[in-house]
Design a protein around this motif. Structure first.
Motif, short mmCIF file in Angstrom:
data_model
loop_
_atom_site.label_atom_id
_atom_site.label_comp_id
_atom_site.label_asym_id
_atom_site.label_seq_id
_atom_site.Cartn_x
_atom_site.Cartn_y
_atom_site.Cartn_z
N GLU A 226 -60.13 32.97 57.98
CA GLU A 226 -61.18 32.95 56.96
C GLU A 226 -62.31 32.00 57.36
N LYS A 227 -61.96 30.86 57.94
CA LYS A 227 -62.99 29.93 58.43
C LYS A 227 -63.85 30.59 59.49
N THR A 228 -63.21 31.26 60.42
CA THR A 228 -63.93 31.93 61.50
C THR A 228 -64.86 33.01 60.94
N SER A 229 -64.37 33.77 59.99
CA SER A 229 -65.17 34.82 59.37
C SER A 229 -66.37 34.24 58.64
N LEU A 230 -66.15 33.13 57.94
CA LEU A 230 -67.24 32.51 57.18
C LEU A 230 -68.34 32.00 58.10
N ILE A 231 -67.94 31.37 59.19
CA ILE A 231 -68.91 30.89 60.17
C ILE A 231 -69.69 32.06 60.76
N GLU A 232 -68.98 33.12 61.11
CA GLU A 232 -69.61 34.28 61.74
C GLU A 232 -70.57 34.98 60.79
N LEU A 290 -78.23 21.44 48.36
CA LEU A 290 -77.33 22.21 47.50
C LEU A 290 -77.37 23.69 47.83
N ILE A 291 -78.56 24.21 48.13
CA ILE A 291 -78.68 25.62 48.49
C ILE A 291 -77.89 25.90 49.78
N LEU A 292 -77.95 24.98 50.72
CA LEU A 292 -77.25 25.17 51.99
C LEU A 292 -75.73 25.27 51.79
N ILE A 293 -75.18 24.42 50.93
CA ILE A 293 -73.73 24.47 50.72
C ILE A 293 -73.35 25.71 49.93
N ILE A 294 -74.23 26.19 49.07
CA ILE A 294 -73.98 27.45 48.35
C ILE A 294 -73.97 28.62 49.32
N LEU A 295 -74.95 28.65 50.21
CA LEU A 295 -75.02 29.73 51.20
C LEU A 295 -73.81 29.71 52.13
N ALA A 296 -73.30 28.51 52.40
CA ALA A 296 -72.15 28.40 53.30
C ALA A 296 -70.94 29.14 52.74
N PHE A 297 -70.84 29.23 51.41
CA PHE A 297 -69.70 29.90 50.80
C PHE A 297 -70.09 31.21 50.12
N SER A 298 -71.18 31.80 50.59
CA SER A 298 -71.55 33.12 50.10
C SER A 298 -70.72 34.17 50.82
N SER A 299 -70.67 35.36 50.25
CA SER A 299 -69.88 36.44 50.87
C SER A 299 -70.48 36.87 52.20
N ASN A 300 -71.81 36.89 52.26
CA ASN A 300 -72.47 37.30 53.51
C ASN A 300 -73.96 37.02 53.40
N MET A 310 -66.41 42.74 62.39
CA MET A 310 -66.58 42.05 61.11
C MET A 310 -66.24 42.95 59.93
N GLU A 311 -66.29 44.27 60.14
CA GLU A 311 -65.99 45.19 59.06
C GLU A 311 -64.52 45.09 58.65
N ASP A 312 -63.68 44.54 59.51
CA ASP A 312 -62.25 44.41 59.20
C ASP A 312 -61.83 42.94 59.08
N ASP A 313 -62.80 42.07 58.82
CA ASP A 313 -62.44 40.66 58.80
C ASP A 313 -61.72 40.29 57.49
N HIS A 314 -61.27 39.05 57.42
CA HIS A 314 -60.40 38.61 56.33
C HIS A 314 -61.15 38.35 55.03
N LEU A 315 -62.47 38.26 55.08
CA LEU A 315 -63.21 37.99 53.85
C LEU A 315 -63.75 39.26 53.20
#
Length: 403
Positions: A226-232, A290-300, A310-315
């Motif tokens: 999930e971390k890898t997917s979020l970074i990507e 604050l916007i940056l940390i929100i974007l960090a945990f956005s779906s995409n 990425m179409e088959d990733d964990h998120l």
């Protein structure tokens, strides 16, 4: 709260200290023809409460001058620079500068007294003219929940907010880069081109924002996949937003040598667009963090699908894992804005932030597809981040916490 009238960031010599009202008023009358607000540098036409000031600073002082103890303390040891762009960021330093420039609470009291006398005389005249038998129809009071919404942050929310700001500042390279740009002037102009490496600067921005995200407890509770997917998914977009903020904070676009170096990499059209975007960016740096940390945990927040896997990733099928973090940070952003600016202004600022971010993503997709050098650099940075996550999967990361 112990309130200081003089800013330590702008020390005055003994001959310049404001000792009495007569001296202050004399100096201000002499400078009144300059048309510049003594507090923030905006356009000013008249002396308000003892100092040549703009309408914004007049209103600010009227609201806070009588109750300085109620102003929220400065987070940066009263070293904030107050100008047109930063005047809404730190109320303590702005009020201190108002006092330093000669604005007096006593003049607020005198103005209030005149208003009360004027209103009382008008009401007495009205009572003599209007016949007593004439009555007005009373109206039922209406609820205005939005206007009355002045939510205050809890202690834990203020702690979370300060943690986010502190974590960003710890990893940020803005201050060091600003110092490096200022020091360019001591070298011959011919040497500047060899001292400025735009790609290395962008790479440092990538590393700092990556470290900021990874230090979040919300990030650390995710699985490695999930971390890898979020970074990507999100790091590309966050880097683009961070670059615009970086340009604004360092003044890099107003240094001819730096602008020339970045133009060779990005092209003149892209740098012109970046300059327009950074001029529209909200001056409140806390909102940006604050916007940056929100974007960090956005779906995409990735415009381009650069990785088919990425179409088959964990998120993709488990974005609910992010909802808790999203809700916390978005609610924190909104409460902070309501506290700082009120409802109407918060709506406008939030709308502008979203609009600017969408423009940044649009331009980011253009430069990513058209600029091979930039694409390779950002891709390598993201791959490096994914590799570090895998290597350090069991490493204890220094977190900034939520409470």
């Amino acid at each position: 709260m112990a309130f200081k009238r003089c800013l330590s960031a702008s020390p005055l010599s003994s001959s310049e200290h404001i000792n009495n009202d007569t001296t202050v008023r004399t100096q201000l009358k002499k400078s009144s023809n300059s048309g510049i607000c003594r507090v923030c540098g905006d356009v000013a036409r008249i002396i308000n409460y003892g100092a040549l000031s703009c309408q914004s600073c007049k209103t600010f002082f009227r609201r806070n001058g009588l109750r300085p103890q109620n102003v929220r303390p400065c987070s940066f040891n009263t070293h904030c620079e107050i100008n047109m762009q930063t005047r809404h960021t730190c109320a303590t330093c702005r009020l201190a500068k108002c006092f330093m420039m000669g604005m007096s609470p006593d003049l607020i009291r005198k103005e209030d007294l005149k208003i009360r006398k004027g209103s009382s005389s008008k009401s007495s005249n009205v009572e003599q003219v209007i016949p007593k038998q004439i009555t007005t129809t009373s109206q039922l009071p209406t609820l205005d929940l939005l206007q009355d919404d002045r939510s205050h942050l809890t202690n834990s929310e203020w702690t979370l907010l300060s943690n986010i700001v502190y974590a960003y500042d710890i990893y940020s390279t803005d201050r060091q880069m600003r110092l490096a740009i200022d020091n360019l002037s001591i070298y011959p102009v011919a040497m500047h081109i060899n001292m400025i490496n735009p790609l290395e600067i962008v790479r440092k921005i990538c590393i700092s924002i990556r470290s900021f995200i990874i230090s979040s407890p919300d990030f650390q509770i995710l699985t490695l996949n999930e971390k890898t997917s979020l970074i990507e998914r999100n790091l590309h977009g966050i880097i683009g937003f961070s670059e615009i903020s970086f340009f604004r904070n360092t003044g890099i676009l107003y240094n001819s040598s730096c602008l020339k170096a970045f133009t060779t990499v990005y092209g003149s059209d892209m740098m012109l667009t970046a300059k327009k975007l950074h001029e529209r960016l909200d001056p409140d740096s806390t909102l940006i963090k604050l916007i940056l940390i929100i974007l960090a945990f956005s779906s995409n927040c990735l415009v381009l699908n650069i990785n088919k896997s990425m179409e088959d990733d964990h998120l993709l099928y488990g974005t609910f894992r992010l909802f808790g973090s999203q809700n916390v940070y978005v609610e924190l952003l909104w409460k902070y804005m309501i506290y700082q600016y009120g409802y109407n202004e918060s709506v406008l600022r939030f709308s502008r932030l979203i609009q600017i971010f969408l423009c940044i993503l649009q331009n980011l997709s253009t430069i990513y597809t058209s600029n091979k050098t930039y694409r390779q650099m950002t891709d390598c940075t993201i791959e490096e981040a994914k590799q570090l996550l895998a290597i350090n999967v069991n490493e204890q990361i220094l977190l900034w916490g939520k409470i």
